[in-house]
Design a protein around this motif. Sequence first.
Motif, PDB file in Angstrom:
ATOM      1  N   PHE A 243      57.483  23.283  25.624  1.00  0.00           N
ATOM      2  CA  PHE A 243      56.725  24.398  25.559  1.00  0.00           C
ATOM      3  C   PHE A 243      57.863  25.379  26.035  1.00  0.00           C
ATOM      4  O   PHE A 243      58.198  25.040  27.299  1.00  0.00           O
ATOM      5  CB  PHE A 243      55.338  24.432  26.101  1.00  0.00           C
ATOM      6  CG  PHE A 243      54.451  23.530  25.219  1.00  0.00           C
ATOM      7  CD1 PHE A 243      54.610  23.355  24.079  1.00  0.00           C
ATOM      8  CD2 PHE A 243      53.444  22.912  26.167  1.00  0.00           C
ATOM      9  CE1 PHE A 243      53.810  22.342  23.347  1.00  0.00           C
ATOM     10  CE2 PHE A 243      52.924  21.954  25.455  1.00  0.00           C
ATOM     11  CZ  PHE A 243      52.705  21.821  24.158  1.00  0.00           C
TER      12      PHE A 243
ATOM     13  N   PHE B  67      48.752  29.139  18.239  1.00  0.00           N
ATOM     14  CA  PHE B  67      49.219  28.024  19.086  1.00  0.00           C
ATOM     15  C   PHE B  67      48.772  26.552  18.505  1.00  0.00           C
ATOM     16  O   PHE B  67      49.493  25.763  18.354  1.00  0.00           O
ATOM     17  CB  PHE B  67      49.044  28.001  20.606  1.00  0.00           C
ATOM     18  CG  PHE B  67      49.918  28.869  21.291  1.00  0.00           C
ATOM     19  CD1 PHE B  67      51.199  28.657  21.338  1.00  0.00           C
ATOM     20  CD2 PHE B  67      49.485  30.081  22.185  1.00  0.00           C
ATOM     21  CE1 PHE B  67      52.201  29.432  22.128  1.00  0.00           C
ATOM     22  CE2 PHE B  67      50.415  30.602  22.925  1.00  0.00           C
ATOM     23  CZ  PHE B  67      51.649  30.244  22.938  1.00  0.00           C
TER      24      PHE B  67
ATOM     25  N   GLU C 170      51.971  28.704  26.842  1.00  0.00           N
ATOM     26  CA  GLU C 170      51.612  27.590  26.107  1.00  0.00           C
ATOM     27  C   GLU C 170      51.492  26.485  26.720  1.00  0.00           C
ATOM     28  O   GLU C 170      50.778  25.666  26.377  1.00  0.00           O
ATOM     29  CB  GLU C 170      53.023  27.586  25.157  1.00  0.00           C
ATOM     30  CG  GLU C 170      52.512  26.423  24.115  1.00  0.00           C
ATOM     31  CD  GLU C 170      53.838  26.295  23.062  1.00  0.00           C
ATOM     32  OE1 GLU C 170      53.822  25.576  22.074  1.00  0.00           O
ATOM     33  OE2 GLU C 170      54.740  26.822  23.099  1.00  0.00           O
ATOM     34  N   ARG C 171      52.138  26.188  27.914  1.00  0.00           N
ATOM     35  CA  ARG C 171      51.987  25.163  28.904  1.00  0.00           C
ATOM     36  C   ARG C 171      50.653  25.055  29.385  1.00  0.00           C
ATOM     37  O   ARG C 171      50.050  24.110  29.413  1.00  0.00           O
ATOM     38  CB  ARG C 171      52.943  25.393  29.942  1.00  0.00           C
ATOM     39  CG  ARG C 171      54.456  24.862  29.571  1.00  0.00           C
ATOM     40  CD  ARG C 171      55.325  24.631  30.875  1.00  0.00           C
ATOM     41  NE  ARG C 171      55.447  25.782  31.319  1.00  0.00           N
ATOM     42  CZ  ARG C 171      56.375  26.847  31.408  1.00  0.00           C
ATOM     43  NH1 ARG C 171      57.080  26.643  30.389  1.00  0.00           N
ATOM     44  NH2 ARG C 171      56.513  27.649  32.233  1.00  0.00           N
TER      45      ARG C 171
ATOM     46  N   LYS D  31      50.641  25.626  15.435  1.00  0.00           N
ATOM     47  CA  LYS D  31      51.899  25.353  15.805  1.00  0.00           C
ATOM     48  C   LYS D  31      51.999  23.746  16.310  1.00  0.00           C
ATOM     49  O   LYS D  31      52.677  22.866  15.935  1.00  0.00           O
ATOM     50  CB  LYS D  31      52.309  26.226  16.802  1.00  0.00           C
ATOM     51  CG  LYS D  31      53.732  26.058  17.336  1.00  0.00           C
ATOM     52  CD  LYS D  31      54.345  26.752  18.540  1.00  0.00           C
ATOM     53  CE  LYS D  31      55.608  26.456  18.962  1.00  0.00           C
ATOM     54  NZ  LYS D  31      55.462  25.197  19.950  1.00  0.00           N
ATOM     55  N   TRP D  32      51.234  23.309  17.024  1.00  0.00           N
ATOM     56  CA  TRP D  32      50.853  21.895  17.594  1.00  0.00           C
ATOM     57  C   TRP D  32      50.627  21.103  16.612  1.00  0.00           C
ATOM     58  O   TRP D  32      50.951  19.995  16.524  1.00  0.00           O
ATOM     59  CB  TRP D  32      49.784  21.959  18.726  1.00  0.00           C
ATOM     60  CG  TRP D  32      49.990  22.772  19.865  1.00  0.00           C
ATOM     61  CD1 TRP D  32      51.385  23.305  20.309  1.00  0.00           C
ATOM     62  CD2 TRP D  32      49.309  23.498  20.692  1.00  0.00           C
ATOM     63  NE1 TRP D  32      51.373  24.130  21.447  1.00  0.00           N
ATOM     64  CE2 TRP D  32      49.949  24.232  21.819  1.00  0.00           C
ATOM     65  CE3 TRP D  32      47.877  23.207  20.922  1.00  0.00           C
ATOM     66  CZ2 TRP D  32      49.293  24.804  22.916  1.00  0.00           C
ATOM     67  CZ3 TRP D  32      47.147  24.079  22.212  1.00  0.00           C
ATOM     68  CH2 TRP D  32      47.980  24.570  23.130  1.00  0.00           C
TER      69      TRP D  32
ATOM     70  N   ASN E  72      56.642  17.868  23.774  1.00  0.00           N
ATOM     71  CA  ASN E  72      56.071  18.928  23.856  1.00  0.00           C
ATOM     72  C   ASN E  72      56.666  20.046  24.878  1.00  0.00           C
ATOM     73  O   ASN E  72      56.393  20.263  25.960  1.00  0.00           O
ATOM     74  CB  ASN E  72      54.557  19.021  24.339  1.00  0.00           C
ATOM     75  CG  ASN E  72      54.481  18.231  25.309  1.00  0.00           C
ATOM     76  OD1 ASN E  72      55.377  17.836  26.107  1.00  0.00           O
ATOM     77  ND2 ASN E  72      52.979  17.972  25.761  1.00  0.00           N
TER      78      ASN E  72
END
Length: 224
Positions: free
Chosen positions: A52, A14, A57-58, A17-18, A50
């Motif tokens: 998500f 994650f 993920e959130r 990814k961000w 964002n």
Amino acid sequence: NAGFDGQDSIIRAFFLKWIQEKILIPVTEEKGLIFKKDVLALKINRGFANNFESKVERKLFAMFEEAAGVDEVLQQNEFSKYLEDTDHQEEYESLEDDLEELSFEYARQNDFFEKNDKGKYSQSYNEKGTEFSGKLVKYYNYLDDFSLLSEREISEIKVWKTLLIYATLYDVAQVVEKQLKKLSPEFLENYDLDVNSLHTAMLYSHVFSNNFLSAYTRSVQSSY
């Protein structure tokens, strides 16, 4: 079931990814009153959406935001203070349950489980689920054998950034990065492969996910 890294590698993926999506921007900041030194930091970029897809993920990003504070910049080891709070520890612990439920939900939606006499899903793979699990192992082998690919084959990988996220999940991202570094600069430029940016993204995702996980472990141990 296939024996991969699980929650730790998911958190690391994650972060990568961000960074790749420029939701988090790698920066360095000075730390210290007298003896100053540069430390790694991640700044939240409010210019990017964002959106998500999952609850996990959130929730994880919300934890990152709170730990970063009002300046929206998270420095190395700043997770330590955040995870001193037992409520934050419990929130992190709930991620494991969320990940497990998300996995089961995906398996049920895709009909990967056997059903009992009452038509309810068990947690045992049916033939379709066994085939899917086998594909996960084959994809791991593909990434782990990335050194066998030619430049022509690598040029056909249009989603190489996504591939690196999966390599992170399988804990073989360094294998893929090492092979990309061997390619000629001209080749990389033609296919929009920036190895320096790639290395930075991987470095920061590794450092900050480790900071996060280590801070949690220390906080829990100190509470006993």
